[in-house]
Motif scaffolding. Sequence first.
Motif, PDB file in Angstrom:
ATOM      1  N   SER A   1     -14.117   7.464 -22.132  1.00 36.90           N
ATOM      2  CA  SER A   1     -12.934   7.835 -22.904  1.00 36.90           C
ATOM      3  C   SER A   1     -12.888   9.347 -23.140  1.00 36.90           C
ATOM      4  CB  SER A   1     -12.928   7.086 -24.245  1.00 36.90           C
ATOM      5  OG  SER A   1     -11.848   7.512 -25.038  1.00 36.90           O
ATOM      6  N   ARG A   2     -14.007   9.930 -23.537  1.00 35.97           N
ATOM      7  CA  ARG A   2     -14.047  11.371 -23.804  1.00 35.97           C
ATOM      8  C   ARG A   2     -13.880  12.186 -22.514  1.00 35.97           C
ATOM      9  NH1 ARG A   2     -17.694   9.220 -27.170  1.00 35.97           N
ATOM     10  NH2 ARG A   2     -19.532   9.879 -26.013  1.00 35.97           N
ATOM     11  N   ILE A   3     -14.389  11.683 -21.402  1.00 39.50           N
ATOM     12  CA  ILE A   3     -14.181  12.356 -20.119  1.00 39.50           C
ATOM     13  C   ILE A   3     -12.695  12.359 -19.794  1.00 39.50           C
ATOM     14  CG2 ILE A   3     -14.493  12.124 -17.612  1.00 39.50           C
ATOM     15  CD1 ILE A   3     -17.382  11.106 -18.273  1.00 39.50           C
TER      16      ILE A   3
ATOM     17  N   GLY B   1     -10.463  14.704 -15.821  1.00 42.34           N
ATOM     18  CA  GLY B   1     -10.340  13.534 -16.686  1.00 42.34           C
ATOM     19  C   GLY B   1      -9.055  12.758 -16.513  1.00 42.34           C
ATOM     20  N   GLU B   2      -7.944  13.479 -16.442  1.00 48.16           N
ATOM     21  CA  GLU B   2      -6.651  12.796 -16.298  1.00 48.16           C
ATOM     22  C   GLU B   2      -6.564  12.048 -14.972  1.00 48.16           C
ATOM     23  OE1 GLU B   2      -3.471  15.548 -17.059  1.00 48.16           O
ATOM     24  OE2 GLU B   2      -4.409  16.201 -18.931  1.00 48.16           O
ATOM     25  N   ARG B   3      -7.121  12.637 -13.918  1.00 46.31           N
ATOM     26  CA  ARG B   3      -7.122  11.972 -12.606  1.00 46.31           C
ATOM     27  C   ARG B   3      -8.029  10.749 -12.608  1.00 46.31           C
ATOM     28  NH1 ARG B   3      -4.547  13.824  -7.747  1.00 46.31           N
ATOM     29  NH2 ARG B   3      -3.295  15.577  -8.393  1.00 46.31           N
ATOM     30  N   ILE B   4      -9.146  10.833 -13.315  1.00 46.03           N
ATOM     31  CA  ILE B   4     -10.032   9.671 -13.425  1.00 46.03           C
ATOM     32  C   ILE B   4      -9.296   8.532 -14.116  1.00 46.03           C
ATOM     33  CG2 ILE B   4     -12.100   8.760 -14.568  1.00 46.03           C
ATOM     34  CD1 ILE B   4     -13.403  11.522 -14.070  1.00 46.03           C
ATOM     35  N   LYS B   5      -8.637   8.840 -15.209  1.00 42.35           N
ATOM     36  CA  LYS B   5      -7.888   7.814 -15.939  1.00 42.35           C
ATOM     37  C   LYS B   5      -6.807   7.202 -15.061  1.00 42.35           C
ATOM     38  CE  LYS B   5      -5.277   6.956 -20.153  1.00 42.35           C
ATOM     39  NZ  LYS B   5      -4.837   7.524 -21.436  1.00 42.35           N
ATOM     40  N   GLU B   6      -6.076   8.050 -14.358  1.00 42.29           N
ATOM     41  CA  GLU B   6      -5.005   7.584 -13.469  1.00 42.29           C
ATOM     42  C   GLU B   6      -5.551   6.635 -12.400  1.00 42.29           C
ATOM     43  OE1 GLU B   6      -2.759  10.036 -10.151  1.00 42.29           O
ATOM     44  OE2 GLU B   6      -2.072  10.613 -12.155  1.00 42.29           O
TER      45      GLU B   6
END
Length: 80
Positions: free
Chosen positions: A48-50, A14-19
């Motif tokens: 958002s939840r991912i 998830g954090e990598r997707i957001k980045e």
Amino acid sequence: MKRINEIEKYNIIGERIKEARIKSGMSQKALSEKLELMAVYVCRGSISRIETGERAVTDFEIDAISKVLNVSLDYLFGRE
């Protein structure tokens, strides 16, 4: 062994997707819309939840997200 509903995070990417999404200048809504064009239906709220680890991600979703964000699967899994 913990049961799935006892796990703090439901995914590790998830954090990598957001980045990657932010780096590409794409909103959560835009990502959702581009995924829909690939017949992968993930609403903005689910994105958002991912990103916060509150939702699991299927293999189909991971593959499509990597293509839309133009990043490798290794990047999403933190292997590069």
